[in-house]
Design a protein around this motif. Structure first.
Motif, PDB file in Angstrom:
ATOM      1  N   ILE A  51       1.262  -1.474   0.071  1.00 42.63           N
ATOM      2  CA  ILE A  51       0.132  -0.179  -0.193  1.00 42.63           C
ATOM      3  C   ILE A  51       1.174   1.279  -0.155  1.00 42.63           C
ATOM      4  CG2 ILE A  51      -1.705   1.155   1.216  1.00 42.63           C
ATOM      5  CD1 ILE A  51      -2.814  -1.369   0.197  1.00 42.63           C
ATOM      6  N   MET A  52       1.943   1.379   0.588  1.00 47.53           N
ATOM      7  CA  MET A  52       2.824   2.577   1.379  1.00 47.53           C
ATOM      8  C   MET A  52       3.195   2.127  -0.753  1.00 47.53           C
ATOM      9  SD  MET A  52       4.371   1.897   4.296  1.00 47.53           S
ATOM     10  CE  MET A  52       5.716   3.409   4.842  1.00 47.53           C
ATOM     11  N   LYS A  53       3.695   1.468  -1.616  1.00 49.56           N
ATOM     12  CA  LYS A  53       4.637   2.089  -2.599  1.00 49.56           C
ATOM     13  C   LYS A  53       3.600   2.346  -3.893  1.00 49.56           C
ATOM     14  CE  LYS A  53       6.468  -0.276  -6.437  1.00 49.56           C
ATOM     15  NZ  LYS A  53       6.069   0.519  -7.842  1.00 49.56           N
ATOM     16  N   LEU A  54       1.683   1.786  -3.089  1.00 47.27           N
ATOM     17  CA  LEU A  54       0.718   2.379  -4.875  1.00 47.27           C
ATOM     18  C   LEU A  54       0.628   3.970  -3.427  1.00 47.27           C
ATOM     19  CD1 LEU A  54      -1.413  -0.633  -4.410  1.00 47.27           C
ATOM     20  CD2 LEU A  54      -0.095   0.150  -6.028  1.00 47.27           C
ATOM     21  N   VAL A  55       0.750   4.399  -2.857  1.00 45.14           N
ATOM     22  CA  VAL A  55       1.013   6.077  -1.788  1.00 45.14           C
ATOM     23  C   VAL A  55       2.255   7.117  -2.921  1.00 45.14           C
ATOM     24  CG1 VAL A  55       0.875   6.972   0.099  1.00 45.14           C
ATOM     25  CG2 VAL A  55      -0.486   5.223  -0.509  1.00 45.14           C
ATOM     26  N   ASP A  56       3.453   5.522  -2.456  1.00 44.11           N
ATOM     27  CA  ASP A  56       4.800   6.873  -2.944  1.00 44.11           C
ATOM     28  C   ASP A  56       4.789   6.765  -4.466  1.00 44.11           C
ATOM     29  OD1 ASP A  56       6.836   8.354  -2.276  1.00 44.11           O
ATOM     30  OD2 ASP A  56       7.973   6.458  -3.471  1.00 44.11           O
ATOM     31  N   ASP A  57       3.422   6.117  -5.159  1.00 45.57           N
ATOM     32  CA  ASP A  57       3.785   6.488  -6.871  1.00 45.57           C
ATOM     33  C   ASP A  57       2.482   7.165  -7.126  1.00 45.57           C
ATOM     34  OD1 ASP A  57       5.220   3.541  -7.476  1.00 45.57           O
ATOM     35  OD2 ASP A  57       3.817   2.711  -7.634  1.00 45.57           O
ATOM     36  N   ALA A  58       1.490   7.027  -6.592  1.00 42.37           N
ATOM     37  CA  ALA A  58       0.691   8.395  -6.897  1.00 42.37           C
ATOM     38  C   ALA A  58       0.902   9.213  -6.435  1.00 42.37           C
ATOM     39  CB  ALA A  58      -0.840   7.849  -6.108  1.00 42.37           C
ATOM     40  N   ALA A  59       1.773  10.133  -5.237  1.00 39.48           N
ATOM     41  CA  ALA A  59       1.890  10.840  -5.004  1.00 39.48           C
ATOM     42  C   ALA A  59       3.450  11.626  -5.453  1.00 39.48           C
ATOM     43  CB  ALA A  59       2.456  10.803  -3.887  1.00 39.48           C
ATOM     44  N   GLY A  60       3.934  10.312  -6.625  1.00 41.62           N
ATOM     45  CA  GLY A  60       4.842  11.027  -7.342  1.00 41.62           C
ATOM     46  C   GLY A  60       4.565  11.483  -8.698  1.00 41.62           C
ATOM     47  N   ALA A  61       3.334  11.068  -9.054  1.00 43.84           N
ATOM     48  CA  ALA A  61       2.706  11.249 -10.922  1.00 43.84           C
ATOM     49  C   ALA A  61       2.097  12.528  -9.973  1.00 43.84           C
ATOM     50  CB  ALA A  61       1.991   9.849 -10.345  1.00 43.84           C
ATOM     51  N   THR A  73      10.753  11.748  -3.340  1.00 46.65           N
ATOM     52  CA  THR A  73      10.048  11.782  -1.935  1.00 46.65           C
ATOM     53  C   THR A  73      11.014  12.441  -0.722  1.00 46.65           C
ATOM     54  OG1 THR A  73       8.961  10.833  -2.889  1.00 46.65           O
ATOM     55  CG2 THR A  73       9.176  10.239  -0.465  1.00 46.65           C
ATOM     56  N   ALA A  74      10.935  13.363  -0.744  1.00 52.36           N
ATOM     57  CA  ALA A  74      11.966  13.742   0.702  1.00 52.36           C
ATOM     58  C   ALA A  74      11.201  12.695   2.537  1.00 52.36           C
ATOM     59  CB  ALA A  74      11.349  15.505   0.778  1.00 52.36           C
ATOM     60  N   SER A  75       9.713  12.769   2.055  1.00 52.49           N
ATOM     61  CA  SER A  75       9.565  12.554   3.513  1.00 52.49           C
ATOM     62  C   SER A  75       7.710  11.851   3.445  1.00 52.49           C
ATOM     63  CB  SER A  75       9.253  13.499   4.500  1.00 52.49           C
ATOM     64  OG  SER A  75       8.753  14.355   4.573  1.00 52.49           O
ATOM     65  N   MET A  76       7.966  10.803   4.351  1.00 55.56           N
ATOM     66  CA  MET A  76       6.120  10.413   4.661  1.00 55.56           C
ATOM     67  C   MET A  76       5.950  10.202   5.859  1.00 55.56           C
ATOM     68  SD  MET A  76       4.922   6.291   3.172  1.00 55.56           S
ATOM     69  CE  MET A  76       4.253   6.766   1.868  1.00 55.56           C
ATOM     70  N   MET A 105       6.427  20.288  -1.748  1.00 61.17           N
ATOM     71  CA  MET A 105       5.230  20.166  -2.442  1.00 61.17           C
ATOM     72  C   MET A 105       4.830  19.082  -1.561  1.00 61.17           C
ATOM     73  SD  MET A 105       5.001  20.005  -5.704  1.00 61.17           S
ATOM     74  CE  MET A 105       6.501  18.532  -5.570  1.00 61.17           C
ATOM     75  N   GLU A 106       2.964  19.335  -0.427  1.00 60.37           N
ATOM     76  CA  GLU A 106       3.278  18.371   0.257  1.00 60.37           C
ATOM     77  C   GLU A 106       1.571  17.574  -0.010  1.00 60.37           C
ATOM     78  OE1 GLU A 106       1.527  17.752   3.975  1.00 60.37           O
ATOM     79  OE2 GLU A 106      -1.031  18.087   3.199  1.00 60.37           O
ATOM     80  N   VAL A 107       1.798  16.642  -0.551  1.00 60.23           N
ATOM     81  CA  VAL A 107       1.029  15.718  -1.513  1.00 60.23           C
ATOM     82  C   VAL A 107      -0.147  14.576  -0.121  1.00 60.23           C
ATOM     83  CG1 VAL A 107       0.700  14.301  -3.265  1.00 60.23           C
ATOM     84  CG2 VAL A 107       2.206  15.745  -3.235  1.00 60.23           C
ATOM     85  N   GLY A 108      -1.476  15.117  -0.882  1.00 65.48           N
ATOM     86  CA  GLY A 108      -2.178  13.977   0.740  1.00 65.48           C
ATOM     87  C   GLY A 108      -2.944  13.014  -0.435  1.00 65.48           C
ATOM     88  N   VAL A 109      -3.208  12.043   0.664  1.00 64.13           N
ATOM     89  CA  VAL A 109      -3.213  10.459   0.247  1.00 64.13           C
ATOM     90  C   VAL A 109      -4.719   9.870   0.673  1.00 64.13           C
ATOM     91  CG1 VAL A 109      -2.405   8.420  -1.810  1.00 64.13           C
ATOM     92  CG2 VAL A 109      -0.578  10.472  -1.039  1.00 64.13           C
ATOM     93  N   ARG A 110      -5.075   9.586  -0.540  1.00 59.81           N
ATOM     94  CA  ARG A 110      -6.432   9.143   0.295  1.00 59.81           C
ATOM     95  C   ARG A 110      -6.533   7.780  -0.321  1.00 59.81           C
ATOM     96  NH1 ARG A 110     -11.893  12.237   0.617  1.00 59.81           N
ATOM     97  NH2 ARG A 110     -10.531  12.359   2.957  1.00 59.81           N
ATOM     98  N   VAL A 111      -6.362   6.236   0.769  1.00 55.86           N
ATOM     99  CA  VAL A 111      -6.168   4.923   0.281  1.00 55.86           C
ATOM    100  C   VAL A 111      -7.768   4.704   0.368  1.00 55.86           C
ATOM    101  CG1 VAL A 111      -5.559   3.108  -0.002  1.00 55.86           C
ATOM    102  CG2 VAL A 111      -3.835   5.074   0.534  1.00 55.86           C
ATOM    103  N   TYR A 129       0.349  11.881   4.107  1.00 54.85           N
ATOM    104  CA  TYR A 129       0.523  12.909   3.909  1.00 54.85           C
ATOM    105  C   TYR A 129       2.198  12.532   3.316  1.00 54.85           C
ATOM    106  CZ  TYR A 129      -2.851  14.900   6.088  1.00 54.85           C
ATOM    107  OH  TYR A 129      -4.025  14.996   6.298  1.00 54.85           O
ATOM    108  N   LEU A 130       2.831  13.280   2.224  1.00 54.11           N
ATOM    109  CA  LEU A 130       4.276  13.049   1.562  1.00 54.11           C
ATOM    110  C   LEU A 130       4.640  14.338   0.870  1.00 54.11           C
ATOM    111  CD1 LEU A 130       2.604  10.261   0.225  1.00 54.11           C
ATOM    112  CD2 LEU A 130       4.673   9.876   0.060  1.00 54.11           C
ATOM    113  N   VAL A 131       5.820  14.524   1.553  1.00 54.35           N
ATOM    114  CA  VAL A 131       6.414  15.580   0.518  1.00 54.35           C
ATOM    115  C   VAL A 131       7.049  15.230  -0.227  1.00 54.35           C
ATOM    116  CG1 VAL A 131       8.075  18.061   1.753  1.00 54.35           C
ATOM    117  CG2 VAL A 131       7.021  16.958   3.530  1.00 54.35           C
TER     118      VAL A 131
END
Length: 189
Positions: A51-61, A73-76, A105-111, A129-131
């Motif tokens: 799930i974390m990889k999917l979160v990072d992939d979507a946030a990165g896009a 990715t700077a932080s999660m 950039m802060e990216v918010g992710v909802r799964v 939340y990822l930066v």
């Protein structure tokens, strides 16, 4: 413009260097993936790392779309798992830029998850939340467009992101000061 009561700054439509701001919707995206047996942990549910990889992939896009180029990715932080995800679940990872700085950039992710073979509504199973930092070809930070919140929900997310940023910076400073004090006291960690 800063709200005197809350200390929260409203985003401008243009950044200092004339880069046009981008509305939240310009880079918002959803990544969907069906979970299979190879995604499971020893308990038979989907491994949190998947799930974390999917979160990072979507946030990165989203970060790459918003910044118009590479972003790393700077932080999660605040990765929250609310419900287990099972084999056969169709997982939707929804991401958007909540806040922007000079190059971050802060990216918010909802799964969300739903059974692949049922017509029941998806339920939220996690959030994070990822930066991200936008980088150039040499890996150096580069400017990003200001995010322009469009809805009341976007404005709330922007304000909450500023609070999270303030806390991240304060935590980083406090840890640095503690380590410096311990080193000055001769404590070798």
């Amino acid at each position: 413009m800063t709200d005197q009561a809350t200390g929260v700054t409203e985003p401008a439509n243009r950044s200092e260097e004339g880069i046009p701001g981008k509305p939240t919707a310009a880079s918002r995206t959803t990544l969907s993936h069906i979970m299979t047996g190879s995604d499971t942990n020893l308990l038979g549910t989907v491994h949190g790392g998947v799930i974390m990889k999917l979160v990072d992939d979507a946030a990165g896009a989203v970060a790459g779309r918003h910044s118009g180029g590479p972003a790393v990715t700077a932080s999660m932080d605040e990765m929250v798992f609310l419900e287990p995800v099972r084999v056969g679940d169709l997982v939707h990872v929804k991401a958007q830029v909540n806040w922007t700085g000079r190059s971050s950039m802060e990216v918010g992710v909802r799964v969300m998850a739903e059974r692949w073979n049922e017509s029941t509504p998806a339920q939220q199973v996690g959030s994070a939340y990822l930066v991200f930092a936008a980088v150039d070809g040499d890996g150096k930070p580069r400017r990003v467009p200001t995010v322009i919140p469009e809805t009341e929900r976007d404005k709330r997310r922007y304000q909450e992101a500023q609070i999270r940023r303030t806390h991240r910076l304060a935590r980083r400073r406090a840890i640095k000061e503690l380590r410096e004090k311990r080193a000055a006291d001769g404590i070798d960690d």
